[in-house]
Write a protein that holds these residues in place. Structure first.
Motif, short mmCIF file in Angstrom:
data_model
loop_
_atom_site.label_atom_id
_atom_site.label_comp_id
_atom_site.label_asym_id
_atom_site.label_seq_id
_atom_site.Cartn_x
_atom_site.Cartn_y
_atom_site.Cartn_z
N TYR A 119 78.41 57.40 80.92
CA TYR A 119 76.96 57.25 81.08
C TYR A 119 76.26 58.59 80.84
O TYR A 119 76.88 59.66 80.93
CB TYR A 119 76.62 56.78 82.50
CG TYR A 119 77.04 55.37 82.82
CD1 TYR A 119 76.19 54.30 82.54
CD2 TYR A 119 78.27 55.11 83.39
CE1 TYR A 119 76.57 52.98 82.84
CE2 TYR A 119 78.67 53.81 83.70
CZ TYR A 119 77.82 52.76 83.41
OH TYR A 119 78.19 51.47 83.70
N ALA A 120 74.96 58.51 80.58
CA ALA A 120 74.12 59.70 80.59
C ALA A 120 73.55 59.79 82.01
O ALA A 120 72.83 58.88 82.45
CB ALA A 120 72.99 59.58 79.57
N VAL A 121 73.91 60.85 82.72
CA VAL A 121 73.49 61.01 84.10
C VAL A 121 72.35 62.02 84.15
O VAL A 121 72.51 63.17 83.73
CB VAL A 121 74.65 61.50 85.00
CG1 VAL A 121 74.18 61.61 86.45
CG2 VAL A 121 75.83 60.56 84.88
N ASN A 122 71.20 61.60 84.65
CA ASN A 122 70.06 62.50 84.76
C ASN A 122 70.24 63.43 85.95
O ASN A 122 70.41 62.97 87.08
CB ASN A 122 68.76 61.70 84.92
CG ASN A 122 68.41 60.95 83.65
OD1 ASN A 122 68.10 61.55 82.62
ND2 ASN A 122 68.48 59.63 83.70
N VAL A 123 70.23 64.74 85.69
CA VAL A 123 70.48 65.72 86.75
C VAL A 123 69.24 66.52 87.13
O VAL A 123 69.25 67.24 88.13
CB VAL A 123 71.62 66.69 86.34
CG1 VAL A 123 72.94 65.93 86.23
CG2 VAL A 123 71.30 67.40 85.03
N ASP A 124 68.18 66.40 86.36
CA ASP A 124 66.92 67.07 86.72
C ASP A 124 65.77 66.39 85.99
O ASP A 124 65.97 65.76 84.94
CB ASP A 124 66.97 68.55 86.36
CG ASP A 124 65.94 69.37 87.14
OD1 ASP A 124 65.31 68.81 88.06
OD2 ASP A 124 65.78 70.57 86.84
N GLN A 125 64.58 66.56 86.54
CA GLN A 125 63.41 65.88 85.99
C GLN A 125 62.16 66.71 86.26
O GLN A 125 62.06 67.39 87.27
CB GLN A 125 63.25 64.50 86.64
CG GLN A 125 62.08 63.66 86.13
CD GLN A 125 61.99 62.33 86.85
OE1 GLN A 125 61.79 62.26 88.05
NE2 GLN A 125 62.18 61.25 86.09
#
Length: 263
Positions: A119-125
């Motif tokens: 998966y593509a894991v979002n680590v910051d936004q």
């Protein structure tokens, strides 16, 4: 306290000495090997000054001398320093301010994602001032084939690594626009690799479009992706050159903070 005398007769500051030493290292990194005369000529300093600089760098094993040719090259001390850098660099910490600057500039949501367990894991936004929704994507597992970040991460893999990663798995459909054909996906990944960015148009969620670029480490390997996403009614993922340019600049800046050298 005595000070070193420079060629023009004035006192040479410590800052000047550090700057000159750094210049010597840059010359050797570029040329591979160089003699005292070559270094002195390029820097516009006396040979005696270049020799003293080289002697100090040799003493710290940052430079070594070829006994046969008498020329100098970078030493093992440089490798020890370089090896210590990657482990101390924190991707989120280094990229965080850049994400916020980009979100402010393009007025949309910006995410940083890494590849984990398929998966593509979002680590910051970072949220832009025009963001309509306040959905927190941090920690979200998003599909590789239906997101711009995921496509960037997939495009960076070798054909064999992609095959193994996707082997035995189907490409689930999330919207009518989701790519479910392996052949079509491969075609898009080739385009993404060539263009340096990937796009999605309502492929994961209706009404959401995005564009992403890679983040590289000191070896040039892709370790993450940075994406800009927004409502499809106002955001065209590759329709605004200024957004693409800003995103590419941010990807490069984040890569450089992780030790990547574009040269």
């Amino acid at each position: 306290m005595a000070t070193e005398v420079s060629e023009n007769g004035g006192g040479a500051s410590g800052v000047q000495s550090v700057d000159r030493a750094a210049t010597v290292l840059q010359i050797l990194a570029r040329e591979g090997r160089a003699g005292v005369s070559e270094i002195a000529a390029e820097m516009g300093i006396h040979k005696s000054t270049a020799s003293r600089l080289l002697g100090a760098l040799v003493a710290r094993e940052l430079v070594q001398q070829d006994r046969d040719r008498g020329k100098y090259q970078l030493g093992f001390g440089i490798l020890r320093l370089a090896a210590a850098i990657p482990g101390r660099l924190n991707l989120v910490q280094e990229a965080g301010p850049l994400l916020q600057d980009l979100a402010t500039a393009v007025k949309e949501t910006v995410n940083l994602a890494v590849l984990r367990s398929g998966y593509a894991v979002n680590v910051d936004q970072a949220l832009g001032p025009s963001t309509l929704a306040t959905q927190d994507w941090i920690g979200s597992l998003t599909p590789l084939h239906a997101t711009a970040s995921g496509k960037v991460l997939l495009a960076a893999l070798s054909t064999e690594d992609r095959r193994q990663l996707l082997q035995g798995t189907r490409l689930p459909r999330f919207t009518s626009r989701t790519i479910t054909s392996r052949a079509k996906l491969e075609e898009e990944l080739l385009q993404a690799a060539h263009a340096g960015h990937a796009v999605t148009r309502e492929e994961y969620e209706i009404g959401l479009s995005s564009v992403a670029v890679p983040v590289r480490d000191h070896r040039g390997a892709v370790i993450a992706s940075i994406s800009v996403s927004g409502p499809a009614f106002r955001f065209s993922p590759d329709g605004d050159p200024s957004v693409l340019e800003a995103l590419h600049r941010t990807g490069l800046a984040a890569s450089q903070r992780m030790g990547y050298s574009a040269g």
